[in-house]
Write a protein that holds these residues in place. Structure first.
Motif, PDB file in Angstrom:
ATOM      1  N   LEU A 264       0.818  -1.218   0.000  1.00 47.08           N
ATOM      2  CA  LEU A 264       0.000   0.000   0.000  1.00 47.08           C
ATOM      3  C   LEU A 264       0.851   1.266   0.000  1.00 47.08           C
ATOM      4  N   ASN A 265       2.007   1.218   0.683  1.00 41.47           N
ATOM      5  CA  ASN A 265       2.834   2.429   0.702  1.00 41.47           C
ATOM      6  C   ASN A 265       3.497   2.701  -0.646  1.00 41.47           C
ATOM      7  N   GLU A 266       3.510   1.698  -1.530  1.00 40.05           N
ATOM      8  CA  GLU A 266       4.058   1.908  -2.872  1.00 40.05           C
ATOM      9  C   GLU A 266       3.152   2.780  -3.729  1.00 40.05           C
ATOM     10  N   ILE A 267       1.870   2.873  -3.362  1.00 40.14           N
ATOM     11  CA  ILE A 267       0.940   3.696  -4.142  1.00 40.14           C
ATOM     12  C   ILE A 267       1.381   5.148  -4.076  1.00 40.14           C
ATOM     13  N   ALA A 268       1.567   5.654  -2.850  1.00 37.80           N
ATOM     14  CA  ALA A 268       2.015   7.041  -2.698  1.00 37.80           C
ATOM     15  C   ALA A 268       3.417   7.223  -3.276  1.00 37.80           C
ATOM     16  N   MET A 269       4.259   6.220  -3.082  1.00 41.79           N
ATOM     17  CA  MET A 269       5.645   6.316  -3.543  1.00 41.79           C
ATOM     18  C   MET A 269       5.739   6.458  -5.065  1.00 41.79           C
ATOM     19  N   ASN A 270       4.847   5.768  -5.778  1.00 43.32           N
ATOM     20  CA  ASN A 270       4.939   5.722  -7.239  1.00 43.32           C
ATOM     21  C   ASN A 270       3.980   6.660  -7.961  1.00 43.32           C
ATOM     22  N   LEU A 271       2.902   7.080  -7.295  1.00 41.22           N
ATOM     23  CA  LEU A 271       1.870   7.850  -7.991  1.00 41.22           C
ATOM     24  C   LEU A 271       1.827   9.321  -7.613  1.00 41.22           C
ATOM     25  N   VAL A 272       2.676   9.737  -6.685  1.00 42.96           N
ATOM     26  CA  VAL A 272       2.604  11.129  -6.209  1.00 42.96           C
ATOM     27  C   VAL A 272       3.928  11.846  -6.464  1.00 42.96           C
ATOM     28  N   PRO A 273       4.098  12.422  -7.673  1.00 47.92           N
ATOM     29  CA  PRO A 273       5.350  13.128  -7.971  1.00 47.92           C
ATOM     30  C   PRO A 273       5.475  14.468  -7.253  1.00 47.92           C
ATOM     31  N   PHE A 274       4.331  15.099  -6.921  1.00 51.12           N
ATOM     32  CA  PHE A 274       4.324  16.348  -6.158  1.00 51.12           C
ATOM     33  C   PHE A 274       3.558  16.105  -4.859  1.00 51.12           C
ATOM     34  N   PRO A 275       4.162  16.420  -3.697  1.00 55.54           N
ATOM     35  CA  PRO A 275       3.546  16.045  -2.409  1.00 55.54           C
ATOM     36  C   PRO A 275       2.104  16.497  -2.238  1.00 55.54           C
ATOM     37  N   ARG A 276       1.761  17.719  -2.681  1.00 57.98           N
ATOM     38  CA  ARG A 276       0.394  18.212  -2.464  1.00 57.98           C
ATOM     39  C   ARG A 276      -0.609  17.597  -3.442  1.00 57.98           C
ATOM     40  N   LEU A 277      -0.127  17.200  -4.603  1.00 53.76           N
ATOM     41  CA  LEU A 277      -1.036  16.665  -5.630  1.00 53.76           C
ATOM     42  C   LEU A 277      -1.160  15.150  -5.462  1.00 53.76           C
ATOM     43  N   HIS A 278      -1.765  14.770  -4.341  1.00 54.03           N
ATOM     44  CA  HIS A 278      -1.838  13.342  -4.007  1.00 54.03           C
ATOM     45  C   HIS A 278      -3.273  12.818  -4.042  1.00 54.03           C
ATOM     46  N   TYR A 279      -4.132  13.459  -4.825  1.00 52.17           N
ATOM     47  CA  TYR A 279      -5.535  13.033  -4.942  1.00 52.17           C
ATOM     48  C   TYR A 279      -5.683  12.098  -6.145  1.00 52.17           C
ATOM     49  N   LEU A 280      -6.085  10.859  -5.887  1.00 55.31           N
ATOM     50  CA  LEU A 280      -6.135   9.838  -6.937  1.00 55.31           C
ATOM     51  C   LEU A 280      -7.570   9.522  -7.332  1.00 55.31           C
ATOM     52  N   VAL A 281      -7.761   9.223  -8.618  1.00 54.48           N
ATOM     53  CA  VAL A 281      -9.076   8.878  -9.163  1.00 54.48           C
ATOM     54  C   VAL A 281      -9.163   7.357  -9.317  1.00 54.48           C
ATOM     55  N   PRO A 282     -10.032   6.682  -8.543  1.00 51.09           N
ATOM     56  CA  PRO A 282     -10.164   5.235  -8.695  1.00 51.09           C
ATOM     57  C   PRO A 282     -11.226   4.877  -9.741  1.00 51.09           C
ATOM     58  N   HIS A 373     -15.866 -14.221 -10.135  1.00 49.89           N
ATOM     59  CA  HIS A 373     -15.346 -13.601 -11.360  1.00 49.89           C
ATOM     60  C   HIS A 373     -13.970 -14.154 -11.678  1.00 49.89           C
ATOM     61  N   SER A 374     -13.637 -14.128 -12.959  1.00 48.67           N
ATOM     62  CA  SER A 374     -12.331 -14.662 -13.362  1.00 48.67           C
ATOM     63  C   SER A 374     -11.230 -13.623 -13.203  1.00 48.67           C
ATOM     64  N   HIS A 375     -11.584 -12.351 -13.329  1.00 51.14           N
ATOM     65  CA  HIS A 375     -10.579 -11.299 -13.144  1.00 51.14           C
ATOM     66  C   HIS A 375     -11.265  -9.961 -12.871  1.00 51.14           C
ATOM     67  N   SER A 376     -10.502  -9.023 -12.331  1.00 53.53           N
ATOM     68  CA  SER A 376     -11.006  -7.668 -12.103  1.00 53.53           C
ATOM     69  C   SER A 376      -9.829  -6.711 -12.158  1.00 53.53           C
ATOM     70  N   LEU A 377     -10.144  -5.427 -12.240  1.00 49.35           N
ATOM     71  CA  LEU A 377      -9.092  -4.419 -12.357  1.00 49.35           C
ATOM     72  C   LEU A 377      -9.493  -3.158 -11.603  1.00 49.35           C
ATOM     73  N   LEU A 378      -8.574  -2.656 -10.807  1.00 48.43           N
ATOM     74  CA  LEU A 378      -8.714  -1.341 -10.182  1.00 48.43           C
ATOM     75  C   LEU A 378      -7.618  -0.449 -10.756  1.00 48.43           C
ATOM     76  N   ALA A 379      -8.017   0.677 -11.330  1.00 45.50           N
ATOM     77  CA  ALA A 379      -7.041   1.663 -11.817  1.00 45.50           C
ATOM     78  C   ALA A 379      -7.055   2.852 -10.872  1.00 45.50           C
ATOM     79  N   LEU A 380      -5.872   3.320 -10.497  1.00 50.80           N
ATOM     80  CA  LEU A 380      -5.727   4.526  -9.683  1.00 50.80           C
ATOM     81  C   LEU A 380      -4.941   5.540 -10.496  1.00 50.80           C
ATOM     82  N   ALA A 381      -5.580   6.628 -10.862  1.00 54.53           N
ATOM     83  CA  ALA A 381      -4.935   7.617 -11.724  1.00 54.53           C
ATOM     84  C   ALA A 381      -4.672   8.911 -10.970  1.00 54.53           C
ATOM     85  N   ASN A 382      -3.432   9.382 -11.054  1.00 52.58           N
ATOM     86  CA  ASN A 382      -3.148  10.736 -10.587  1.00 52.58           C
ATOM     87  C   ASN A 382      -3.319  11.626 -11.810  1.00 52.58           C
TER      88      ASN A 382
END
Length: 456
Positions: A264-282, A373-382
């Motif tokens: 879970l901590n890899e999400i912030a590590m990889n998806l937040v290039p600017f500290p304040r812009l950390h709002y993700l769209v699921p 279900h055979s598969h599912s996908l969650l996308a998190l977009a910055n």
């Protein structure tokens, strides 16, 4: 083995959180037929006594329902904190009054939960923005987490009110809370009530279709009812179920084996290039997972296309006309790394990424699919598409604040000052401006120069 601590604050936070525990337990029961206590279960559930959860609400109702229902054995009663009077839809009461009165108790419960972990990976806070306890006390708890555990990642799931919210002060509560989210969270998963309503309506249309098989199995593992709380379904149960499924997907790598697990901590590590812009769209696909509707499984490639469609997002926004800073794909089921890479290459030309992060993709593969279900996908977009959501919230705030409407309810609370309003709206203005500057670079996007290939 890493563990996470879930903190549920307010009525909405506790309803969503308990729906997550309910579904997670059923998912483990479905996979682990022999009922053995395994390592995967240990990431969120402790063997006998208390679990990795802290439940906080200033009204007893929801927490009492939990303690009277089937989930009562899951929670350690010493990790629950309730009051009787509520926060009166007032951020200041939640943040200042209850935040100060219960500070030591909250810190004590957080420490006890953290001490049960061998390797504490992150805190997972669930709350809503429109009411008083979720927004006010929820963000006070967030600041306490940073104060007490500065090195531990703080991932927040925030439910935003719709424009037609029946709480008239929700714009005040949301903007005051956003100021704290921007300051203290490492990562915020943005969910809008209106998007949840739209998705539930789509599911209802599908479930009442004329084709055979388009029916909801009421007693299945992922139905929209909330049997964990009471027998009768409430209006928000189906909406809470969607957010609970978001949490199921995001924690699947921590709870099950996979060829490419993501902490879970890899999400912030990889998806937040600017500290304040950390709002993700699921965005979630298939949507049928949310109500377990019997329809043919979506083809794998179609599932990846759906994940970048605004119809599958948990906020109302259009990502393809905005700018991607980074994106994570969390896949469950029998899917290969090659399938993921192929789909990224297929979709990449249609997704406008910032020029300096064209390779800004993070992927995870969990071998265990959702039940049925055979598969599912969650996308998190910055993505800068969150800007209109924030602008609309600012507009609703300004309409109230211009008239000084209901301000006296806040200013009579000890410790609350009018400057907190101006600071909060200044923070939101600054955030919108940062997204605006990034959006402006989209027009200047040019394809990267071809890379040099090494002679063999």
């Amino acid at each position: 083995m890493t563990q996470s601590v879930v903190v549920q604050v307010g009525q909405c936070g506790n309803q969503v959180g308990c729906r997550f525990w309910d579904l997670a337990l059923r998912e483990h029961a479905h996979v682990n037929k022999r009922g053995l206590y395994d390592e995967a279960l240990n990431s969120f559930f402790r063997n006998v006594d208390s679990r990795y959860a802290v439940l906080v609400d200033m009204e007893e109702g929801v927490v009492n329902q939990i303690l009277q229902g089937p989930l009562r054995e899951v929670f350690d009663s010493t990790q629950l904190l309730t009051d009787v009077s509520g926060s009166g839809n007032n951020w200041a009461v939640g943040n200042m009054t209850y935040g100060s009165a219960y500070r030591e108790k909250i810190v004590d419960k957080l420490r006890k939960a953290a001490e049960q972990c061998d390797c504490l990976q992150c805190f997972f806070l669930i709350h809503s923005m429109g009411g008083g306890t979720g927004s006010g006390l929820g963000t006070r708890v967030l600041s306490l987490l940073e104060e007490e555990f500065p090195e531990v990642c703080r991932v927040v799931t925030s439910i935003y009110p719709s424009g037609e919210d029946d709480v008239i002060t929700s714009p005040y509560n949301s903007v005051l809370a956003m100021n704290k989210l921007t300051e203290h969270a490492d990562c915020v998963l943005l969910v809008e009530n209106q998007s949840l309503v739209d998705i539930v309506n789509k599911i209802k249309v599908m479930s009442h279709g004329t084709k055979p098989g388009l029916n909801i199995k009421r007693n299945s593992a992922v139905t929209s009812g909330q049997e964990g709380l009471s027998g009768a379904e409430k209006p928000f149960d189906a909406m809470n179920n969607i957010v609970a499924n978001l949490l199921l997907n995001i924690t699947s790598s921590a709870r099950f084996e996979g060829s490419l697990n993501m902490d879970l901590n890899e999400i912030a590590m990889n998806l937040v290039p600017f500290p304040r812009l950390h709002y993700l769209v699921p965005s979630l696909t298939p949507l049928y997972t949310l109500a377990d509707i019997n329809v043919p499984t979506r083809r794998l490639d179609q599932m990846f296309s759906d994940a970048f469609s605004k119809d599958h997002q948990l906020i109302q926004a259009d990502p393809k006309h905005s700018l991607y800073l980074a994106c994570a794909l969390m896949v469950r089921g029998n899917v290969q790394v090659s399938d993921v890479r192929r789909n990224i290459e297929r979709l990449r030309p249609s997704l406008p990424f910032v020029s300096w992060n064209q390779e800004g993709w993070k992927t995870s593969l969990c071998s265990v699919p959702p039940v049925g279900h055979s598969h599912s996908l969650l996308a998190l977009a910055n993505n800068t598409c969150v800007k209109p959501t924030f602008m609309e919230l600012r507009e609703r705030f300004t309409k109230l604040y211009r008239k000084k409407a209901h301000l006296h309810h806040y200013l009579h609370v000890e410790g609350m000052e009018q400057s907190f309003f101006s600071e909060a709206i200044a923070s939101l203005n600054s955030l919108i401006e940062e997204y605006h500057h990034l959006d402006a670079t989209k027009a200047r996007l040019t394809p990267d120069a071809p890379r040099l290939s090494i002679a063999r």
